[in-house]
Design an enzyme around this catalytic site. Structure first.
Site, mmCIF file in Angstrom:
data_model
loop_
_atom_site.group_PDB
_atom_site.id
_atom_site.type_symbol
_atom_site.label_atom_id
_atom_site.label_comp_id
_atom_site.label_asym_id
_atom_site.label_seq_id
_atom_site.Cartn_x
_atom_site.Cartn_y
_atom_site.Cartn_z
ATOM 1 N N LYS A 1 -22.959 -11.411 -9.445
ATOM 2 C CA LYS A 1 -24.259 -11.866 -8.948
ATOM 3 C C LYS A 1 -25.375 -11.474 -9.914
ATOM 4 C CE LYS A 1 -24.474 -12.215 -4.482
ATOM 5 N NZ LYS A 1 -24.580 -11.944 -3.028
ATOM 6 N N ARG B 1 -18.922 -6.883 30.532
ATOM 7 C CA ARG B 1 -19.985 -7.121 29.542
ATOM 8 C C ARG B 1 -19.409 -7.214 28.128
ATOM 9 N NH1 ARG B 1 -23.089 -10.090 28.444
ATOM 10 N NH2 ARG B 1 -23.610 -10.052 30.652
ATOM 11 N N LYS C 1 -23.085 -11.749 5.081
ATOM 12 C CA LYS C 1 -24.256 -11.366 5.897
ATOM 13 C C LYS C 1 -23.889 -11.386 7.376
ATOM 14 C CE LYS C 1 -27.429 -13.055 2.377
ATOM 15 N NZ LYS C 1 -28.370 -14.106 1.952
ATOM 16 N N GLU D 1 -22.739 -16.314 -9.917
ATOM 17 C CA GLU D 1 -23.967 -16.870 -9.351
ATOM 18 C C GLU D 1 -24.912 -17.222 -10.494
ATOM 19 O OE1 GLU D 1 -25.732 -14.430 -6.081
ATOM 20 O OE2 GLU D 1 -27.518 -14.451 -7.342
ATOM 21 N N ASP E 1 -27.369 -20.845 -6.845
ATOM 22 C CA ASP E 1 -28.090 -20.109 -5.810
ATOM 23 C C ASP E 1 -29.573 -20.466 -5.801
ATOM 24 O OD1 ASP E 1 -28.088 -18.241 -3.701
ATOM 25 O OD2 ASP E 1 -28.986 -16.736 -5.036
#
Lengths: 276, 276, 276, 276, 276, 276
Positions: free
Chosen positions: E160, E91, E128, E188, E209
């Site tokens: 960011k 598995r 992510k 960003e 963005d």
């Protein structure tokens, strides 16, 4: 010294995917619980239990402290916290306290037996511990009044028969002395002749292994006769049980070491009860 | 399944800074060694010992396999490798084999005692293992012919008195059933009334905890009378010892579980001898 | 004893997400490489380097062994394997060999300096090592011919000024003796009076800390005068440098310990060259 | 970012079985202690020291903060807690602060030396750190005012001679650019010709390795002449020491990198004193 | 780079107490097995699968290599070993190959879609990823032909909106440049004005963005007009899906980054079949 | 049960050398932040997020609790702490909440779809999880109202086609029953004949794998006809999707298991915004 990583690893062992029963049947409620002993014994493991509880935000009140001699029914710990957390740690707490108290209780009993016969004679454990539990087992022996002996292969020199199969006795002691000025040198022998040779060669501790009471007595006399008795610590080991230990203690050795203290533990019976 | 990380952690525990004695007194020579048992018993831990040796480039020949019943003096393993490596792992090997064989030996003895009286009745262990050694302790029970019961809190639902202090019996079983279709649901009861209620509510296994032989017999009859006996597995536990287990076995339960199998282990006496 | 887990953790430290340069610019080809020293020195770390290479399927041929004294340009290791693997471990190999050889080289130099003046006097390191590198640092000192002293707080009793701020000297030695029959008891003192008191109280090792050469000489005389000199090992420490160590060595102590051996290491300059 | 796991591993390294001295000779009392520096230097490691103390319930008051320039005798930290805990962490605290401050101090000294000659020129460290201490060593350089350069093989592309033994320069830069749009591409060269070729091929940073001051000067002129000087960062490395760094700084490179900042650390001398 | 520790931790996750089914129902026999894909896709994870098998002494023959495009039914791996071992890792092998191939397959599809419209435009993933699987997820993107972008917060500077809530844009770029000469600086922005300001301030990469196609086009024009387009890499992100990506690709950015590559993986369907 | 070690390992994965951007551009200031969802969904992972924040001294206020159904824009968590800490954990928090909520959301949707057709029929997940995330993935399924099925190979017996390639069906069930009295025995079959044989042989759960709706219906009838339907739990699996699940649910099985719940997760879109 508490090893929190190890304590937390015990919980992961007992609940790799959480406690399915409690998660299934109870809610997020708080409760109280008590840990009591069902047998008389010397208590150990409470410091570890307390540290583990605090990782789970369980408030602990100590009924006794490590080293106390408890009567059956004695309250060891009172816990307050989420029922989910208390039930998660329950078995681990009991396994720690049960094993450590079992070790401390036997140690204390043997220490007392021996000290009635020979107050200068100590009880020591060995490296025959449960693998992974060396630190806890040794600490329990200390709490019981015993000597922890070597913790590991790294902290003292002990030349055993298996070394002596590969190198002569005097040469082994010479090399050991050359290795470090800081380590005691202990050597295992099985007769009086080698005991004397070891002492002459400069060993700090002589371990008389698997010798009869007569052999031990003769060896001690021989060391005395040669004026070496005061220069060495004499440890005896092998064939010593709870029933014959008093006899051995009377022979005059400095330390009696026993694997049984840690390799054949009988847990003290302790239990946890939730109080709504 | 062998957990090499755990085996290696045992060596680091026994030698955080190496084996100072061997490093001081012996050279880089090779040697042979044998591991033999000094007592009769069921052997376990050899697979782990073999795996550990192979991590240190020690060649192993198996004299027996796990599960064998050995006579005193029987050869378990023959080792060939660097003396430094063999002496480094010696104590850990012996501690693993000694503990696991001790567990397997007692398990086998009780299994045989019980099967003479009631061949359908099984012996199971509990979660009262040495902390950190759950996997090895359970495996030793399996090797001895016992049932490993739950490995951990994650793999089966067992509703105990401490849960029932917080939630009513029928409600607990209902919630457990709702939690998962895949888990057996076991419940601990202390009288026949609750045993019947648990069976009616759909428990798969009823644990009769700390009940007298009479109480157990009465409960089994009651389950029978209600036509519930075949729908549940009945486990009994508490107060059962090697001397009274045959009597308990005759009562007709399906499983007898004993903490003593793993919480009060008596190591089998095994030793390693270096052969030049 | 090689700690493979630690060696592999060094690679993860140097490449948490792999070696982006090599993965970007070179292919799956094999190559050879050599590790040579650019400076004269005592080589250490080759056993670790070899073990690490074998984890990455790199074949290693040893040009020298640990403990060898190498001239500039000497070949230490020849490697054969995938270029990707050799470049992945390159810097870690060099950092290990460079540091350990730097320690071994300085140790050997001081050992030789001291032995010319006082052949019975040893050089020892302390616990002032780089955190996380205790084992490697101590091993390098051993390779250089030094004494590893205590590995850790667990393996020997050393009563220091900070303990003596909390408990009187004689009481401290008494408690230490009671703690264990197996550990040497060392105590740090800063004048002759306390040195004598410590020896009388039964210390095994007296550490004369930060004392002037005169103070050390006076203390040794005083111990002699009291007939205690043979019963204790005398260690001196503090203010001792490469340039004054010969003078200190002549004073007659048994051991000179220096933090500088491990806390202020100068790496030996070693490099790896890929050969197509 | 503090790595508590690593800090705790340092304690386990220094006390695998606890601090036997303190456990033997002192009780459960509380005390105060101060950590002071005996040398002038730039202080680093206090954040780590504070975090470690808080794991042992030791209250910390900061006398200075990381980055402060301390005079001899300056108070760095005041501690309050159990004596057992303070003595358990003492050596680890000092080893961390001593090493990190040693690195920060040398970095700051070189930064200041260079900035007097060439304010636009930076000092950078390399990956020649103590294995396992990359993060702490790099942080100390940052605290000293240096550039941390690559943390690891994963965070920037640096094509070195060993890559260029396997792939041509222009091809290597092409592949590197194709690998990722996000990484700077640095390349190591040893003469002006290759420096120009690298800049033409699109490298972001040119490392002039082991070049003489003359060679460096000529290369910078050549880059200027080709109109490439503004398109690249120029780093110089190799053969640069504290005594010649000012001369190198005057040549006009953007960065000077030195292995010596981290591979040959001289610990700052700090000590802890218990105050009853 | 293979992380064996991580691979082994996956097995411990799937079998903390072994594989009870196989241990119960099958013996110690050997067998063969094949791993095939049921869907068309780009294969990844075979290197990891091979490494894991070798830890369990399973012999592996590769039907395809990572990066190959497989048709439904294609043989990926042939395994030979103990049935107990093959079923233990089954598995985990499938979960690794399934996830990594799922990521590689989607990446390749988008790379091809984009390159038909704008061959110079790259596809990149983000941070992510599934927690704990960063390395495997990024590697799968690379195998699929994508750009891995930052591996972690440690390997590139990306300013960011949440940073810009705390510090002005120009000041942030200035501080970033001062931090290190080696890191690319990405920022960003959400409109053309700030894009131009960022480029003027010296950012290396501008991340547009969540901007509309029109906004992106206008920003690119504006950068062109100001002569800044060649000095920056332009990345676009937000609102881009498989169906509109071709349109976005035509706008002229250098990189399109998509969280979907790793945060919403659809495993490739692969299976293992035992052949007696 | 929260596994803090795992949560902290996620941070080390995302920041092996810290968060260079934040360290470069922002200071030591405090801030607030909110985590909101941009999509409608069932929220999970908040308990983990809260626990992780508390490791970094970030104060958390819960806007919702795990299991809540959130509308787009809903506030999940409010955070207060050092900006450096909040930005360090940001992506990890979002990755955890995003993935777990994605799983919970799909699970809930399928649970509701199925319960409208067949209220007694449950939705279960499988072991097809992201490697390393078994515990979090299973917990998310529970939060969504699903059945976690087996956590691992250690907690339930499931005899699959690969076992049946090696041992006959009846023999496999017999051996499984003999292995333990505590484990449910599930067996995978692909036709009605074997389903009946399995039920007769004593299996607790029959998994009808990859069967057509007709085949499933016929098998259920056949089990009914033989009076075996009540003695077994019937699970169906294979080829079931969100669009056809209602049809399958109507067939009368007890459980529908789907790999898609965990092997092909679509993260819920959640984001963190810093508020100065």
């Amino acid at each position: 010294m508490i090893n929190r990583d190890q304590l937390l690893s015990f919980i992961r062992e007992d609940a790799p995917y959480g406690d399915v029963t409690s998660e299934a049947v109870i809610g997020n409620e708080s409760c109280k619980a008590t840990i009591c002993t069902r047998q008389k014994g010397v208590i150990a493991g409470l410091e570890e239990a307390g540290a583990l509880c605090s990782e789970y935000h369980i408030t602990v009140r100590f009924g006794l402290n490590d080293g106390a001699c408890a009567e059956p029914g004695a309250l060891l710990l009172s816990l307050t916290g989420r029922a989910l957390d208390i039930l998660l740690v329950e078995r681990t707490l009991l396994n720690i306290i049960g094993r450590m108290s079992g070790i401390a209780t036997l140690t204390r009993r043997l220490v007392e037996k021996v000290s009635r016969v020979n107050p200068g004679c100590r009880i020591a454990c060995t490296r025959k511990t449960a693998p992974g539990l060396r630190g806890l087992d040794k600490k329990a022996v200390l709490i019981g009044g015993g000597d922890p002996h070597r913790f590991s292969l790294s902290d003292g020199i002990l030349i055993k028969d298996n070394h002596l199969a590969l190198v002569p006795l005097e040469e082994a002691i010479l090399r050991a002395r050359k290795y470090s000025s800081y380590r005691t040198i202990e050597i295992e022998v099985e007769d009086d002749d080698r005991a004397v040779r070891a002492a002459v060669a400069g060993a700090d501790i002589i371990l008389l292994d698997n010798m009869s009471p007569d052999g031990i007595a003769r060896t001690l006399q021989e060391l005395n006769r040669c004026g070496l008795r005061d220069r060495v610590v004499v440890e005896i080991s092998g064939g010593i049980t709870e029933s014959n230990i008093a006899h051995y203690a009377g022979l005059g050795a400095d330390v009696i070491s026993l694997g049984i203290l840690t390799h054949s533990v009988r847990n003290l019976d302790v239990s946890l009860e939730v109080i709504r």
